[in-house]
Design an enzyme around this catalytic site. Structure first.
Site, PDB file in Angstrom:
ATOM      1  N   ALA A 206      12.298  -3.496   2.496  1.00 58.93           N
ATOM      2  CA  ALA A 206      12.512  -2.168   3.063  1.00 58.93           C
ATOM      3  C   ALA A 206      12.971  -2.269   4.516  1.00 58.93           C
ATOM      4  CB  ALA A 206      11.234  -1.354   2.960  1.00 58.93           C
TER       5      ALA A 206
ATOM      6  N   GLU B  66      20.367 -18.224  -2.244  1.00 63.27           N
ATOM      7  CA  GLU B  66      20.508 -19.636  -1.865  1.00 63.27           C
ATOM      8  C   GLU B  66      19.276 -20.111  -1.097  1.00 63.27           C
ATOM      9  OE1 GLU B  66      22.623 -17.167  -1.503  1.00 63.27           O
ATOM     10  OE2 GLU B  66      24.708 -17.829  -1.573  1.00 63.27           O
TER      11      GLU B  66
ATOM     12  N   CYS C 254      27.061 -16.427   2.078  1.00 66.09           N
ATOM     13  CA  CYS C 254      27.231 -15.878   3.419  1.00 66.09           C
ATOM     14  C   CYS C 254      27.242 -17.024   4.436  1.00 66.09           C
ATOM     15  CB  CYS C 254      26.120 -14.876   3.731  1.00 66.09           C
ATOM     16  SG  CYS C 254      24.517 -15.614   4.120  1.00 66.09           S
TER      17      CYS C 254
ATOM     18  N   CYS D 150      23.974 -18.886   4.828  1.00 66.21           N
ATOM     19  CA  CYS D 150      23.642 -19.743   3.684  1.00 66.21           C
ATOM     20  C   CYS D 150      24.538 -20.974   3.622  1.00 66.21           C
ATOM     21  CB  CYS D 150      23.693 -18.944   2.391  1.00 66.21           C
ATOM     22  SG  CYS D 150      22.223 -17.905   2.195  1.00 66.21           S
TER      23      CYS D 150
HETATM   24  N1  THU Z   1      23.326 -12.224  -1.210  1.00 61.58           N
HETATM   25  C1  THU Z   1      22.844 -13.409  -1.668  1.00 61.58           C
HETATM   26  O1  THU Z   1      21.698 -13.514  -2.108  1.00 61.58           O
HETATM   27  N2  THU Z   1      23.660 -14.489  -1.622  1.00 61.58           N
HETATM   28  C2  THU Z   1      24.966 -14.448  -1.270  1.00 61.58           C
HETATM   29  O2  THU Z   1      25.637 -15.469  -1.318  1.00 61.58           O
HETATM   30  C3  THU Z   1      25.572 -13.197  -0.817  1.00 61.58           C
HETATM   31  C4  THU Z   1      24.643 -12.061  -0.642  1.00 61.58           C
HETATM   32  C5  THU Z   1      22.447 -11.050  -1.291  1.00 61.58           C
HETATM   33  C6  THU Z   1      21.858 -10.565  -0.008  1.00 61.58           C
HETATM   34  C7  THU Z   1      21.556  -9.131  -0.343  1.00 61.58           C
HETATM   35  O3  THU Z   1      20.286  -9.069  -0.973  1.00 61.58           O
HETATM   36  C8  THU Z   1      22.612  -8.752  -1.352  1.00 61.58           C
HETATM   37  O4  THU Z   1      23.169  -9.971  -1.834  1.00 61.58           O
HETATM   38  C9  THU Z   1      23.716  -7.890  -0.781  1.00 61.58           C
HETATM   39  O5  THU Z   1      24.251  -8.459   0.375  1.00 61.58           O
END
Ligand code: THU
Length: 145
Positions: free
Chosen positions: A52, A61, A92, A95
């Site tokens: 939240a 990742e 991202c 990550c």
């Molecule tokens: N997200 C991931 O878990 N990994 C990625 O490689 C890209 C984005 C998640 C973060 C967030 O919970 C959701 O995707 C939207 O950004």
């Protein structure tokens, strides 16, 4: 899956897809799953866990890497990330750096959709000229002066 990408990758895909199905993503409605294979050949999976308080959420990742570390793994030999929608769910920036800590430049990063693998990269392609553990091993020491 097995026919097209081989049993190893199919297992990685299935682990990531299973983790994605359990993701906690009520705010973005964008579930993501990730699976890594460690230096012992073991699989570790994770999913995104939102919060939240938005910035506190964690990526799939990060969860997969945490599971690997907690199980005693210390090297990523392959990683696969899967998400829904038409656009590639590439890791991202943060990550990419998390992966960098435990991977080599040539380590494959496979990006999948619900139907299977869409594209494969190397870590070097996604995070060129990166900063990693070696930088600190070779750091300038005042005692060398
Ligand atoms: N997200 C991931 O878990 N990994 C990625 O490689 C890209 C984005 C998640 C973060 C967030 O919970 C959701 O995707 C939207 O950004």
């Amino acid at each position: 899956m097995t026919d097209t990408i081989g049993a190893d990758l199919a297992a990685l895909f299935e682990a990531a897809a299973a983790a994605k199905s359990l993701a906690y993503a009520p705010y973005s409605n964008f579930p993501v799953g990730a699976a890594v294979r460690d230096e012992h050949g073991r699989l570790h999976a994770g999913c995104n866990v939102e919060n939240a308080a938005y910035p506190v959420g964690t990526c799939a990742e990060a969860g997969a890497i945490a599971a690997m570390i907690a199980a005693g793994g210390r090297a990523i030999t392959t990683i696969l990330i899967t998400g829904n929608g038409p656009i590639l769910v590439t890791p991202c920036g943060a990550c990419r750096q998390r992966i960098r800590e435990f991977a080599e430049p040539e380590t494959p990063i496979h990006i999948a959709g619900p139907e299977g693998i869409r594209r494969s990269f190397t870590l070097e392609a996604l995070l060129p000229e990166s900063f990693g553990p070696d930088n600190l091993k070779l750091r300038y020491s005042h005692s060398d002066a």
